[in-house]
Design an enzyme around this catalytic site. Structure first.
Site, PDB file in Angstrom:
ATOM      1  N   GLU A   1     -46.232 -47.108  46.880  1.00  0.00           N
ATOM      2  CA  GLU A   1     -47.118 -48.272  46.772  1.00  0.00           C
ATOM      3  C   GLU A   1     -46.919 -49.006  45.447  1.00  0.00           C
ATOM      4  O   GLU A   1     -46.904 -50.230  45.404  1.00  0.00           O
ATOM      5  CB  GLU A   1     -48.575 -47.835  46.890  1.00  0.00           C
ATOM      6  CG  GLU A   1     -48.953 -47.299  48.257  1.00  0.00           C
ATOM      7  CD  GLU A   1     -50.262 -46.540  48.189  1.00  0.00           C
ATOM      8  OE1 GLU A   1     -51.327 -47.147  48.334  1.00  0.00           O
ATOM      9  OE2 GLU A   1     -50.207 -45.318  47.960  1.00  0.00           O
TER      10      GLU A   1
ATOM     11  N   HIS B   1     -54.587 -46.866  50.796  1.00  0.00           N
ATOM     12  CA  HIS B   1     -53.239 -46.297  50.948  1.00  0.00           C
ATOM     13  C   HIS B   1     -52.693 -46.582  52.344  1.00  0.00           C
ATOM     14  O   HIS B   1     -51.562 -47.053  52.492  1.00  0.00           O
ATOM     15  CB  HIS B   1     -53.286 -44.788  50.695  1.00  0.00           C
ATOM     16  CG  HIS B   1     -51.999 -44.077  51.023  1.00  0.00           C
ATOM     17  ND1 HIS B   1     -50.869 -44.205  50.249  1.00  0.00           N
ATOM     18  CD2 HIS B   1     -51.670 -43.248  52.052  1.00  0.00           C
ATOM     19  CE1 HIS B   1     -49.883 -43.475  50.793  1.00  0.00           C
ATOM     20  NE2 HIS B   1     -50.353 -42.897  51.884  1.00  0.00           N
TER      21      HIS B   1
ATOM     22  N   ASP C   1     -49.036 -34.053  47.001  1.00  0.00           N
ATOM     23  CA  ASP C   1     -48.268 -33.899  48.242  1.00  0.00           C
ATOM     24  C   ASP C   1     -46.906 -34.575  48.029  1.00  0.00           C
ATOM     25  O   ASP C   1     -46.722 -35.750  48.335  1.00  0.00           O
ATOM     26  CB  ASP C   1     -49.055 -34.550  49.390  1.00  0.00           C
ATOM     27  CG  ASP C   1     -48.277 -34.578  50.689  1.00  0.00           C
ATOM     28  OD1 ASP C   1     -47.370 -33.762  50.860  1.00  0.00           O
ATOM     29  OD2 ASP C   1     -48.602 -35.434  51.537  1.00  0.00           O
TER      30      ASP C   1
ATOM     31  N   LYS D   1     -42.490 -33.548  54.151  1.00  0.00           N
ATOM     32  CA  LYS D   1     -43.646 -32.976  53.445  1.00  0.00           C
ATOM     33  C   LYS D   1     -43.521 -31.467  53.301  1.00  0.00           C
ATOM     34  O   LYS D   1     -44.511 -30.786  53.091  1.00  0.00           O
ATOM     35  CB  LYS D   1     -44.917 -33.294  54.234  1.00  0.00           C
ATOM     36  CG  LYS D   1     -45.123 -34.763  54.554  1.00  0.00           C
ATOM     37  CD  LYS D   1     -45.557 -35.541  53.343  1.00  0.00           C
ATOM     38  CE  LYS D   1     -46.039 -36.924  53.763  1.00  0.00           C
ATOM     39  NZ  LYS D   1     -46.722 -37.591  52.660  1.00  0.00           N
TER      40      LYS D   1
ATOM     41  N   THR E   1     -46.125 -28.562  47.681  1.00  0.00           N
ATOM     42  CA  THR E   1     -47.446 -29.165  47.507  1.00  0.00           C
ATOM     43  C   THR E   1     -48.045 -28.496  46.282  1.00  0.00           C
ATOM     44  O   THR E   1     -48.264 -27.280  46.298  1.00  0.00           O
ATOM     45  CB  THR E   1     -48.329 -28.888  48.741  1.00  0.00           C
ATOM     46  OG1 THR E   1     -47.651 -29.358  49.909  1.00  0.00           O
ATOM     47  CG2 THR E   1     -49.683 -29.566  48.612  1.00  0.00           C
TER      48      THR E   1
ATOM     49  N   ASP F   1     -53.042 -31.733  56.085  1.00  0.00           N
ATOM     50  CA  ASP F   1     -53.111 -32.906  55.211  1.00  0.00           C
ATOM     51  C   ASP F   1     -53.569 -34.119  56.013  1.00  0.00           C
ATOM     52  O   ASP F   1     -53.115 -34.332  57.134  1.00  0.00           O
ATOM     53  CB  ASP F   1     -51.739 -33.177  54.580  1.00  0.00           C
ATOM     54  CG  ASP F   1     -51.847 -34.136  53.403  1.00  0.00           C
ATOM     55  OD1 ASP F   1     -52.903 -34.150  52.741  1.00  0.00           O
ATOM     56  OD2 ASP F   1     -50.881 -34.875  53.154  1.00  0.00           O
TER      57      ASP F   1
ATOM     58  N   GLU G   1     -47.945 -37.899  45.997  1.00  0.00           N
ATOM     59  CA  GLU G   1     -49.178 -38.450  46.565  1.00  0.00           C
ATOM     60  C   GLU G   1     -50.337 -37.810  45.820  1.00  0.00           C
ATOM     61  O   GLU G   1     -50.483 -36.591  45.808  1.00  0.00           O
ATOM     62  CB  GLU G   1     -49.256 -38.192  48.071  1.00  0.00           C
ATOM     63  CG  GLU G   1     -48.236 -39.036  48.831  1.00  0.00           C
ATOM     64  CD  GLU G   1     -48.449 -39.063  50.336  1.00  0.00           C
ATOM     65  OE1 GLU G   1     -49.147 -38.175  50.870  1.00  0.00           O
ATOM     66  OE2 GLU G   1     -47.897 -39.988  50.980  1.00  0.00           O
TER      67      GLU G   1
ATOM     68  N   GLU H   1     -53.839 -36.639  45.546  1.00  0.00           N
ATOM     69  CA  GLU H   1     -54.861 -36.260  46.521  1.00  0.00           C
ATOM     70  C   GLU H   1     -55.807 -35.224  45.917  1.00  0.00           C
ATOM     71  O   GLU H   1     -55.538 -34.648  44.867  1.00  0.00           O
ATOM     72  CB  GLU H   1     -54.220 -35.631  47.777  1.00  0.00           C
ATOM     73  CG  GLU H   1     -53.169 -36.501  48.444  1.00  0.00           C
ATOM     74  CD  GLU H   1     -52.744 -35.997  49.824  1.00  0.00           C
ATOM     75  OE1 GLU H   1     -53.506 -35.235  50.453  1.00  0.00           O
ATOM     76  OE2 GLU H   1     -51.638 -36.378  50.255  1.00  0.00           O
TER      77      GLU H   1
ATOM     78  N   GLN I   1     -38.911 -39.192  55.602  1.00  0.00           N
ATOM     79  CA  GLN I   1     -40.112 -39.547  56.368  1.00  0.00           C
ATOM     80  C   GLN I   1     -39.871 -40.766  57.261  1.00  0.00           C
ATOM     81  O   GLN I   1     -40.258 -40.779  58.440  1.00  0.00           O
ATOM     82  CB  GLN I   1     -41.263 -39.832  55.392  1.00  0.00           C
ATOM     83  CG  GLN I   1     -42.613 -40.063  56.032  1.00  0.00           C
ATOM     84  CD  GLN I   1     -43.722 -40.250  54.983  1.00  0.00           C
ATOM     85  OE1 GLN I   1     -43.471 -40.173  53.783  1.00  0.00           O
ATOM     86  NE2 GLN I   1     -44.930 -40.504  55.445  1.00  0.00           N
TER      87      GLN I   1
ATOM     88  N   ARG J   1     -39.605 -39.967  51.009  1.00  0.00           N
ATOM     89  CA  ARG J   1     -39.861 -41.179  51.801  1.00  0.00           C
ATOM     90  C   ARG J   1     -38.726 -41.549  52.749  1.00  0.00           C
ATOM     91  O   ARG J   1     -38.973 -42.090  53.827  1.00  0.00           O
ATOM     92  CB  ARG J   1     -40.129 -42.372  50.868  1.00  0.00           C
ATOM     93  CG  ARG J   1     -41.308 -42.209  49.955  1.00  0.00           C
ATOM     94  CD  ARG J   1     -42.586 -41.988  50.717  1.00  0.00           C
ATOM     95  NE  ARG J   1     -43.716 -41.846  49.807  1.00  0.00           N
ATOM     96  CZ  ARG J   1     -44.899 -41.378  50.192  1.00  0.00           C
ATOM     97  NH1 ARG J   1     -45.126 -41.021  51.443  1.00  0.00           N
ATOM     98  NH2 ARG J   1     -45.877 -41.261  49.316  1.00  0.00           N
TER      99      ARG J   1
HETATM  100 CA    CA Z   1     -50.389 -36.795  52.000  1.00  0.00          CA
END
Ligand code: CA
Length: 422
Positions: free
Chosen positions: A363, A134, A232, A252, A256, A127, A200, A202, A239, A236
């Site tokens: 975000e 972002h 994804d 992560k 997915t 990834d 996420e 993507e 993370q 948070r």
């Molecule tokens: Ca990602």
């Protein structure tokens, strides 16, 4: 222009799957075995059946579609990809003989009766972090506006090695993970269910040809078979505690999700576009010989557990990426790691410049400081149990669209205690 088919539902300007598209998937009906299929309008053509019957074969000597994945087909290479697609378009085009129409109708099922599965065997999964809006947003939240982009960002498509085993098809439920989080006392973490679970938005690029040693950006583009939507799922709070200095790990590793159809590079050709202006000159090995991104409008929507209809949270576009998948793949090979058929590259979160173009809740809610208010009056900083998050995307042609099908997942509650036995 729309290419017209004798399958009437494929001629609508609204379908994701006109003759121009012909994406590859894997399906089953009832308890029957998984088979390779091609989407056309509201039907699925049974490609495994067409191969066995000798009506449409990719390889005269081997049954490459007698498998629940497209990997063996991909391994035959770009000339076979093109020849197979051309034959398939001939068979499905308006004007095909009655005999052909009868044959293909026999080897097809209504999409509504089928269950869709992962369309390919994911060899390895990497990834990236290649969306500048972002990276700037997240960097501003975590390190301040001055240090938003790391010093290497404008030179390197930054990535990390993910887990192929975490990849699931759209529709699979996603269980909220437990993990190690910062505790009230900064030095003492706690082990608890994630409280800041996120998406996420993507795109995933699927590698269809192997490499052994460094490849150019052009060679990398030639190796890519097609694209899917990719979510994804990201924890948070896990993370934030674990990410330095080696990047995300357990944050992560939950799941997915992928959209169920591989939209081929051939179908996306009309929508090629260039990466944005380079703010720093790239090293020569990363220079693009031509347009390597695609103009694909994307959106993310949420459906709370008891809500009647989903609402769109953000709209963005794949063309917002700073690095293309071909650049990422070329960079991936520089130190000698071979690439294999079925490898997948996540683009990185795709956010646009404005507030309603953000591809993650992190975000959208600015780290939880600006919660969103939904139509039902509830608020969201991050995902709640029972929420269904759906990614959608379709390139817009003249009178037709090349769509991906949805990439959806419902978040279910964390286990009571993951270490309880018996
Ligand atoms: Ca990602």
């Amino acid at each position: 222009m729309l290419k017209t088919s004798w399958v009437a539902s494929a001629n609508s300007a609204e379908t994701d799957f006109p003759l121009n598209n012909l994406p590859y998937g894997v399906f089953s009906v009832g308890d029957a075995d998984l088979r390779c299929g091609v989407a056309i309008g509201d039907r699925i053509i049974d490609a495994t059946g067409l191969e066995a019957a000798g009506i449409l074969r990719a390889d005269p000597d081997a049954d490459v579609l007698d498998a629940p994945y497209w990997n063996d087909f991909m391994a035959l290479g770009p000339k076979v990809w093109a020849a197979y697609r051309a034959k398939l378009q001939d068979l499905l085009a308006e004007g095909a003989s009655e005999e052909v129409q009868d044959q293909l109708t026999t080897y097809s099922v209504p999409m509504s009766e089928a269950t869709l599965h992962l369309p390919f065997k994911v060899a390895e999964y990497t990834d990236f972090y290649a969306g500048k809006h972002h990276a700037t947003n997240v960097g501003t939240m975590f390190r301040g506006a001055e240090n938003a982009l790391p010093p290497n960002w404008l030179s390197i498509p930054i990535g990390y090695n993910g887990r192929a085993s975490s990849v699931v098809v759209s529709g699979t439920e996603v269980r909220r993970p437990w993990g190690q989080l910062k505790g009230p006392d900064m030095d003492l973490p706690v082990f608890a269910p994630c409280k800041r679970f996120d998406i996420e938005l993507e795109m995933g690029a699927i590698v269809g040809m192997p490499s052994d040693g460094p490849v150019t950006v052009q060679e990398a583009d030639d190796m890519i078979f097609g694209y899917v939507l990719l979510n994804d799922w990201s924890a948070r709070d896990i993370q934030a505690w674990e990410y330095q200095p080696l990047g995300p790990f357990q944050a992560k590793a939950t799941a997915t999700s992928l959209s169920p159809w591989i939209v081929t590079k051939a179908a996306l050709e009309p929508f090629r576009c260039s990466t944005p202006h380079r703010e720093r000159v790239l090293l020569p090995y990363l220079e693009e010989p031509g347009p390597m991104l695609y103009d694909i409008p994307l959106s993310v929507s949420i459906l709370p557990e008891n809500a009647e209809k989903p609402e769109i949270l953000a709209r963005t576009n794949y063309r917002e990426m700073y690095y293309s998948a071909a650049q990422q793949l070329a960079h991936h090979t520089t130190a000698g790691s071979p690439m294999n058929v079925g490898d997948m590259l996540g683009s990185g979160t795709i956010s646009g410049p404005s507030k309603d173009e953000r591809g993650s809740l992190l975000e959208m809610s600015w780290g939880g400081k600006e919660p969103l208010t939904l139509a039902d009056g509830s608020t969201r900083s991050f995902i709640e149990d029972g929420d269904t998050l759906t990614l959608s995307g379709a390139a817009q042609g003249d009178g037709y669209r090349v769509g991906f099908g949805d990439c959806a997942g419902t978040v279910i509650p964390a286990l009571d205690d993951p270490y309880k036995r018996g």
